[in-house]
Design an enzyme around this catalytic site. Structure first.
Site, PDB file in Angstrom:
ATOM      1  N   LYS A 108       5.842   2.605  -8.056  1.00 13.12           N
ATOM      2  CA  LYS A 108       6.855   2.089  -7.133  1.00 13.12           C
ATOM      3  C   LYS A 108       8.192   2.040  -7.852  1.00 13.12           C
ATOM      4  O   LYS A 108       8.341   1.325  -8.835  1.00 13.12           O
ATOM      5  CB  LYS A 108       6.454   0.695  -6.642  1.00 13.12           C
ATOM      6  CG  LYS A 108       7.394   0.107  -5.594  1.00 13.12           C
ATOM      7  CD  LYS A 108       6.819  -1.206  -5.065  1.00 13.12           C
ATOM      8  CE  LYS A 108       7.675  -1.786  -3.959  1.00 13.12           C
ATOM      9  NZ  LYS A 108       7.113  -3.058  -3.434  1.00 13.12           N
TER      10      LYS A 108
ATOM     11  N   ASP B 294       5.568 -12.797   3.294  1.00 19.21           N
ATOM     12  CA  ASP B 294       5.662 -11.578   4.095  1.00 19.21           C
ATOM     13  C   ASP B 294       4.266 -11.014   4.358  1.00 19.21           C
ATOM     14  O   ASP B 294       4.035  -9.818   4.265  1.00 19.21           O
ATOM     15  CB  ASP B 294       6.530 -10.541   3.371  1.00 19.21           C
ATOM     16  CG  ASP B 294       6.956  -9.412   4.304  1.00 19.21           C
ATOM     17  OD1 ASP B 294       7.245  -8.311   3.795  1.00 19.21           O
ATOM     18  OD2 ASP B 294       6.988  -9.614   5.526  1.00 19.21           O
TER      19      ASP B 294
ATOM     20  N   GLY C  57      12.452  -0.643   2.271  1.00 18.03           N
ATOM     21  CA  GLY C  57      13.855  -0.998   2.249  1.00 18.03           C
ATOM     22  C   GLY C  57      14.490  -0.939   0.879  1.00 18.03           C
ATOM     23  O   GLY C  57      15.692  -0.702   0.759  1.00 18.03           O
ATOM     24  N   MET C  58      13.686  -1.148  -0.192  1.00 11.92           N
ATOM     25  CA  MET C  58      14.319  -1.174  -1.504  1.00 11.92           C
ATOM     26  C   MET C  58      13.627  -0.277  -2.529  1.00 11.92           C
ATOM     27  O   MET C  58      14.097  -0.167  -3.653  1.00 11.92           O
ATOM     28  CB  MET C  58      14.366  -2.610  -2.032  1.00 11.92           C
ATOM     29  CG  MET C  58      13.026  -3.213  -2.414  1.00 11.92           C
ATOM     30  SD  MET C  58      13.201  -4.858  -3.142  1.00 11.92           S
ATOM     31  CE  MET C  58      11.508  -5.224  -3.596  1.00 11.92           C
ATOM     32  N   ALA C  59      12.547   0.395  -2.146  1.00  9.85           N
ATOM     33  CA  ALA C  59      11.846   1.205  -3.149  1.00  9.85           C
ATOM     34  C   ALA C  59      11.122   2.370  -2.490  1.00  9.85           C
ATOM     35  O   ALA C  59      10.830   2.346  -1.297  1.00  9.85           O
ATOM     36  CB  ALA C  59      10.838   0.342  -3.923  1.00  9.85           C
ATOM     37  N   ASN C  60      10.854   3.395  -3.300  1.00  9.92           N
ATOM     38  CA  ASN C  60      10.015   4.524  -2.906  1.00  9.92           C
ATOM     39  C   ASN C  60       8.693   4.430  -3.673  1.00  9.92           C
ATOM     40  O   ASN C  60       8.678   4.018  -4.833  1.00  9.92           O
ATOM     41  CB  ASN C  60      10.714   5.848  -3.204  1.00  9.92           C
ATOM     42  CG  ASN C  60      11.967   6.032  -2.374  1.00  9.92           C
ATOM     43  OD1 ASN C  60      11.965   5.755  -1.179  1.00  9.92           O
ATOM     44  ND2 ASN C  60      13.044   6.502  -2.991  1.00  9.92           N
TER      45      ASN C  60
END
Length: 644
Positions: free
Chosen positions: A40, A134, A21-24
């Site tokens: 990351k 999580d 959702g916020m990183a590749n």
């Protein structure tokens, strides 16, 4: 990012490993330490989102504080082209979700071994006051030796922190979310324990306990529905092993294990033959028995051990002595508490309660030894802490300083200067420090080395070959990159109008876009030639001379015309004054003069002969006169054409 992209002259991208959702996430190679790493990087469309930047930074801080064999290690952090990045330990293998799919059914002992590693890592995080929040199989990595590594602390938070998630805000994966979180409650270590119970259920059944059409439906089941029985899926699962799931996933946090260590201790003996006849675990809050007054000590014991010491419960072992009877018997024989606990497979605390309730006096021989050891540990810890504090300093902020000034500031606080590398920067002047590692604000031991990364100025790129391309498109693209563009125009028979004929910079030159001016020569199309008006005044020779001068193809034909002097132009296919290009063929019609008619006469031969002679003479004179006149006119026309 594309493969072979080099970050900070150190990390070379190999391939993409996926994204979230916020990183590749990429596989990269650390050229400095010669090892593969996980790279990351925050997604480009998220780099201006303050909340995402905060969470990304929080992951780096949270994971950096944890050093454990079962937690993915953070090596480095930084920024590239405005986006934050993390450099982490690369785990060659798969995640637990894929491992379950590929290896199911998993032997029970292997399930226990994997869970014990996870519990050890979670307890380390809890000891550091960090709640993961999580935990799910996708965040558990397993290498080829079945070693577990927990990753993704992006939404982890300190036990006493509310910076990331406030009350009534749910963050986490809904299939592993504790009931209190589904109601908007604040996450606690017990929330992580609930997720671990769900994961244990999934490892034994290959499915999550609750499914639904929407996330809300799944969350509602976590809050209200009874935990499904793993033994209903596979009756061979030992009841003691299912009890670990049931206790970890109790609806009320107070009914769960008090810690990951407590859950680990229970799990270690779940496959023991001595627990083969264990009853199904029922949380205290879910029992339907009549109300009874239970001593506080007994309640505390059950919360810690999961075993009730209530002597009023019916004894289901009529022929065999109960566990309590065995403890009493060993207690009367003055066995050590620890030895009794090992023999009956119970905790030492449980053994003490049984002996007290039965009036058996015992000596806790290790009590004073443990007290003395505790005091020694406390004293040593204080000394270590004081020594640690005196030897620690904060890394100074040296960003945007010259290299010399940065080195002086680092040495001033008792640190040393390590390696100095360079990187391109759009914002930091050449020769100034872009950042340091460790970064400013972090603690370091006096004498530790601080590495500097110095700006080499703007990045230089290959200019490229734009000949034959559309000038308007290329000019707009290059100006957007910072280039300064100038334009020159030139006619061209081979390159279409608006296309680039020539560029002032070689295609393979390396340039800085923000300080480069490039001049393009642009085609205005083929050369245009104005056609003169040849009618009535030009001869074929004059027309051909003009055509040769401009490389024009002319086709001639002739016809009789009484109005146009012989040898002069009667008409032309392109009107005088029009513009043409060299590929156009001009058609010219030349006059042959008036057509002579043949006369039939009935006169005598002498008359005819006389008339013929007279006519011939006249014709000769006329011809001579015409010749002179034509010569004068031709000369006049040639002069006129040359003048024009």
């Amino acid at each position: 990012m594309l493969p072979d992209t080099l970050i900070d002259n150190r990390y070379k991208i190999i391939k993409s490993l996926g994204g979230g959702g916020m990183a590749n996430v990429y596989l990269a190679f650390d050229q400095f330490l010669k090892r593969q790493v996980t790279f990351k990087m925050m997604r480009l469309d998220m780099k201006d989102d303050a909340d995402v930047v905060k969470r990304f930074h929080h992951e780096a801080v949270a994971a950096t504080e944890l050093v454990h064999d079962n937690i993915v290690q953070i090596y480095d952090t930084g920024e590239y082209e405005g986006s934050q990045y993390l450099v982490m330990e690369y785990v060659e293998g798969t995640d637990l979700k894929s491992f379950i799919a590929d290896h199911f059914p998993i032997p029970y002992q292997q399930v226990v071994d994997i869970m014990l590693q996870i519990l050890s890592a979670v307890q380390a995080a809890h000891n550091a006051n960090i709640i993961h929040r999580d935990l799910k199989p996708q965040n558990i990595l397993i290498n080829d030796q079945t070693q577990v590594k927990i990753t993704d602390f992006g939404i982890a938070v300190a036990k006493d922190s509310k910076n990331i998630t406030q009350t009534h805000t749910v963050i986490g994966s809904v299939h592993y979310l504790s009931p209190e979180q589904t109601r908007g409650g604040v996450a606690s270590p017990k929330s992580d324990i609930y997720a671990l119970g769900v994961m244990l259920y999934e490892m034994l059944t290959k499915q999550v306990p609750f499914e639904g059409d929407t996330a809300v439906a799944v969350a509602l089941k976590h809050a209200t529905a009874e935990m499904p029985s793993a033994r209903d899926f596979d009756p061979r699962i030992p009841q003691a092993l299912e009890n670990v799931i049931l206790k970890a996933t109790s609806k009320r946090p107070q009914d769960r294990y008090i810690s990951a260590t407590s859950m680990s201790d229970d799990l270690k003996t779940a496959l023991s033959p001595r627990r083969s006849n264990e009853e199904r675990f029922t949380p205290m809050s879910e029992t339907n028995d009549d109300t009874r007054i239970i001593p506080m000590a007994q309640i505390q014991d059950q919360l810690k051990t999961g075993v009730s010491s209530d002597k009023n419960l019916p004894d289901e072992t009529s022929s065999e002595p109960s566990v309590q009877d065995i403890i009493v018997e060993y207690g009367k024989k003055d066995y050590a508490i620890k030895d009794i606990a090992n023999m009956v497979d119970r905790t030492p605390n449980y053994v003490r309660h049984v002996l007290r309730d039965n009036g058996i006096k015992f000596r806790d021989r290790s009590k004073w030894r443990w007290v003395l050891l505790f005091l020694l540990i406390i004293g040593a810890a204080v000394m270590i802490f004081l020594n640690y504090q005196s030897s620690r300093v904060s890394v100074p902020d040296v960003r945007n300083l010259t290299q010399n000034n940065a080195e002086n500031r680092i040495k001033k606080v008792g640190l040393t200067v390590g390696s100095v590398s360079s990187t391109t920067s759009k914002t930091i002047a050449k020769g100034n420090v872009v950042r340091s590692t460790p970064k400013n604000g972090l603690e370091a031991k006096k004498g530790d080395a601080v590495n500097l990364i110095v700006s080499s100025g703007h990045a230089k790129v290959r200019f490229g070959d734009y000949v034959g391309s559309d000038y308007a498109v290329i000019a707009a693209q290059l100006r957007a990159q910072g280039y300064s563009i100038t334009k020159q125009e030139s006619a061209s028979d081979s390159i279409a109008e608006g296309k680039i004929i020539e560029q002032s910079i070689d295609a393979n030159d390396k340039v800085d876009p923000t300080s480069t001016n490039v001049s393009f020569t642009v085609s205005t199309g083929a050369v245009k030639i104005v056609v003169p008006d040849f009618t009535d005044k030009s001869t074929q020779e004059q027309v051909q001379n003009w055509a040769n001068r401009y490389d024009i193809v002319v086709n001639f034909n002739t016809q009789y015309d009484s109005k146009t002097k012989k040898g002069r132009v009667i008409s032309q296919s392109i009107r005088g004054g029009s513009s043409i290009t060299k590929d156009i063929v001009l058609l010219i019609t030349i006059s042959q003069g008036p057509q002579e008619s043949s006369k039939s006469s009935d006169s005598g031969d002498s008359d005819s002969s006389s008339e013929s002679s007279s006519s011939s003479s006249k014709s000769s004179n006329d011809s001579s006169s015409d010749s002179n006149s034509s010569s004068n006119n031709d000369s006049s026309d040639e002069d006129s054409d040359s003048g024009s």
